[in-house]
Scaffold this motif. Structure first.
Motif, PDB file in Angstrom:
ATOM      1  N   ILE A 109       0.834  -1.207   0.000  1.00  0.00           N
ATOM      2  CA  ILE A 109       0.000   0.000   0.000  1.00  0.00           C
ATOM      3  C   ILE A 109       0.866   1.254   0.000  1.00  0.00           C
ATOM      4  O   ILE A 109       0.645   2.187  -0.769  1.00  0.00           O
ATOM      5  CB  ILE A 109      -0.948  -0.008   1.217  1.00  0.00           C
ATOM      6  N   VAL A 110       1.874   1.278   0.884  1.00  0.00           N
ATOM      7  CA  VAL A 110       2.731   2.464   1.005  1.00  0.00           C
ATOM      8  C   VAL A 110       3.518   2.704  -0.280  1.00  0.00           C
ATOM      9  O   VAL A 110       3.633   3.843  -0.756  1.00  0.00           O
ATOM     10  CB  VAL A 110       3.692   2.314   2.210  1.00  0.00           C
ATOM     11  N   LYS A 111       4.035   1.652  -0.872  1.00  0.00           N
ATOM     12  CA  LYS A 111       4.805   1.777  -2.116  1.00  0.00           C
ATOM     13  C   LYS A 111       3.947   2.373  -3.227  1.00  0.00           C
ATOM     14  O   LYS A 111       4.385   3.291  -3.946  1.00  0.00           O
ATOM     15  CB  LYS A 111       5.334   0.413  -2.539  1.00  0.00           C
ATOM     16  N   ASP A 112       2.729   1.891  -3.354  1.00  0.00           N
ATOM     17  CA  ASP A 112       1.839   2.386  -4.404  1.00  0.00           C
ATOM     18  C   ASP A 112       1.429   3.832  -4.135  1.00  0.00           C
ATOM     19  O   ASP A 112       1.361   4.651  -5.060  1.00  0.00           O
ATOM     20  CB  ASP A 112       0.602   1.489  -4.488  1.00  0.00           C
ATOM     21  N   PHE A 113       1.171   4.159  -2.873  1.00  0.00           N
ATOM     22  CA  PHE A 113       0.773   5.536  -2.535  1.00  0.00           C
ATOM     23  C   PHE A 113       1.918   6.505  -2.808  1.00  0.00           C
ATOM     24  O   PHE A 113       1.702   7.592  -3.365  1.00  0.00           O
ATOM     25  CB  PHE A 113       0.359   5.606  -1.060  1.00  0.00           C
ATOM     26  N   LYS A 114       3.141   6.144  -2.430  1.00  0.00           N
ATOM     27  CA  LYS A 114       4.298   7.013  -2.655  1.00  0.00           C
ATOM     28  C   LYS A 114       4.555   7.221  -4.146  1.00  0.00           C
ATOM     29  O   LYS A 114       5.010   8.292  -4.555  1.00  0.00           O
ATOM     30  CB  LYS A 114       5.542   6.425  -1.986  1.00  0.00           C
ATOM     31  N   LYS A 115       4.265   6.223  -4.933  1.00  0.00           N
ATOM     32  CA  LYS A 115       4.448   6.336  -6.381  1.00  0.00           C
ATOM     33  C   LYS A 115       3.523   7.403  -6.947  1.00  0.00           C
ATOM     34  O   LYS A 115       3.902   8.155  -7.859  1.00  0.00           O
ATOM     35  CB  LYS A 115       4.167   4.985  -7.039  1.00  0.00           C
ATOM     36  N   ASN A 116       2.310   7.491  -6.421  1.00  0.00           N
ATOM     37  CA  ASN A 116       1.322   8.450  -6.912  1.00  0.00           C
ATOM     38  C   ASN A 116       1.408   9.801  -6.209  1.00  0.00           C
ATOM     39  O   ASN A 116       0.946  10.807  -6.749  1.00  0.00           O
ATOM     40  CB  ASN A 116      -0.090   7.871  -6.741  1.00  0.00           C
ATOM     41  N   HIS A 117       1.986   9.827  -5.001  1.00  0.00           N
ATOM     42  CA  HIS A 117       2.066  11.071  -4.222  1.00  0.00           C
ATOM     43  C   HIS A 117       3.472  11.207  -3.630  1.00  0.00           C
ATOM     44  O   HIS A 117       3.647  11.116  -2.403  1.00  0.00           O
ATOM     45  CB  HIS A 117       1.006  11.063  -3.113  1.00  0.00           C
TER      46      HIS A 117
END
Length: 305
Positions: A109-117
């Motif tokens: 979840i964190v990896k995907d969120f950081k990629k977008n934000h």
């Protein structure tokens, strides 16, 4: 003093002409003259000398011009940063997590969120479920990944993961070889190691209920906050325990993980306090909810023993 007074003064001081300044500001000249006069009266200093022929800036007025420019520039920068936070481009989210959420679901979840934000800073804290609830109530964390149920009505939550329990046994235990699925009742006479109930009653109560359904109450001789520590205690042959399926990510050559004859599940949730929710935390929650609706939250993959 109002911000528009500073903005008006900057334009007049740069133009040294009330007519041109009024046109640039898209207001009439008399109100502009009155605004500058009011500003001078408020701070008790003459900033401009004006007569029928010219407008001159005083030494105090020159200093105040530079100060006003710095003030407006700093404020504009903070306004822009505030807007970027609201747009999800800047900010911080403080996240608590417990146990096996760190093995698979949370990193994804964190990896995907950081990629977008990429502009949002994620701060992670490993905490027990109890301490996460305390943190959510008092605002020391924004979001928690913890074990359900959450009984405090100030906290909202959604289920993130459901997983079955497995038995964790010393490698030389009689049940470590042979049968693939263990009858939990055969662990009734064993010594047990477990997390204490105060660390999170949902997890603790689920195991006690499971044991009760198999006709016994576990003889707990040692407690530990972290599941890695429980695995180490089992490896030291201090007892046996039940762990969520994702705990099989914890590798130890001196323990064996075995399936058990129970469909009871540990339920992990994402929780937050709606009364203390920041814009960045709200954005993170929305991101997770979107991934769940699209079915892109990675399912638990249990590693091979």
């Amino acid at each position: 003093m109002e911000l528009r007074h500073l903005r008006y003064y900057i334009v007049v001081a740069e133009q040294l002409h009330f007519g041109r300044a009024a046109r640039l500001l898209n207001i009439s000249q008399p109100p502009l003259s009155n605004q500058i006069k009011n500003l001078e009266e408020e701070i008790g200093v003459q900033l401009l000398v004006r007569n029928n022929k010219e407008v001159r800036i005083t030494p105090a007025g020159q200093y105040f011009l530079e100060a006003a420019r710095k003030c407006i520039a700093a404020l504009d920068k903070e306004i822009e940063f505030t807007q970027r936070i609201a747009q999800g481009k800047e900010g911080t989210v403080s996240i608590g997590f417990s146990g096996t959420m760190s093995f698979h679901v949370l990193p994804s979840i964190v990896k995907d969120f950081k990629k977008n934000h990429p502009g949002i800073d994620i701060r992670l804290q490993q905490l027990t479920t109890y301490n996460q609830i305390v943190g959510l109530i008092h605002g020391t964390i924004d979001i928690g990944f913890l074990v359900s149920p959450v009984s405090d009505q100030r906290i909202d939550s959604i289920t993130i993961l459901e997983e079955r329990f497995v038995a964790c046994l010393p490698k030389n235990h009689p049940l470590a070889t042979g049968c693939q699925v263990i009858d939990v009742s055969r662990l009734g006479n064993e010594n047990w190691v477990m997390t204490p109930r105060e660390a999170g009653h949902g997890y603790y109560d689920a195991i006690l209920t499971l044991c009760k359904e198999h006709g016994f109450k576990p003889n707990v001789i040692q407690t530990a906050q972290e599941q890695q520590t429980l695995v180490a205690l089992v490896a030291a042959e201090m007892g046996v325990t039940l762990l969520p399926q994702s705990a099989t990510y914890i590798k130890n050559d001196h323990v064996v993980y075995k399936e058990i004859d129970s469909n009871m599940k540990k339920i992990s949730s994402m929780a937050w306090n709606p009364g203390l929710l920041t814009d960045t935390a709200r954005l993170f929650i929305h991101h997770v909810e979107e991934r769940m609706q699209k079915g892109t939250i990675h399912q638990l993959i249990v590693p091979e023993s």
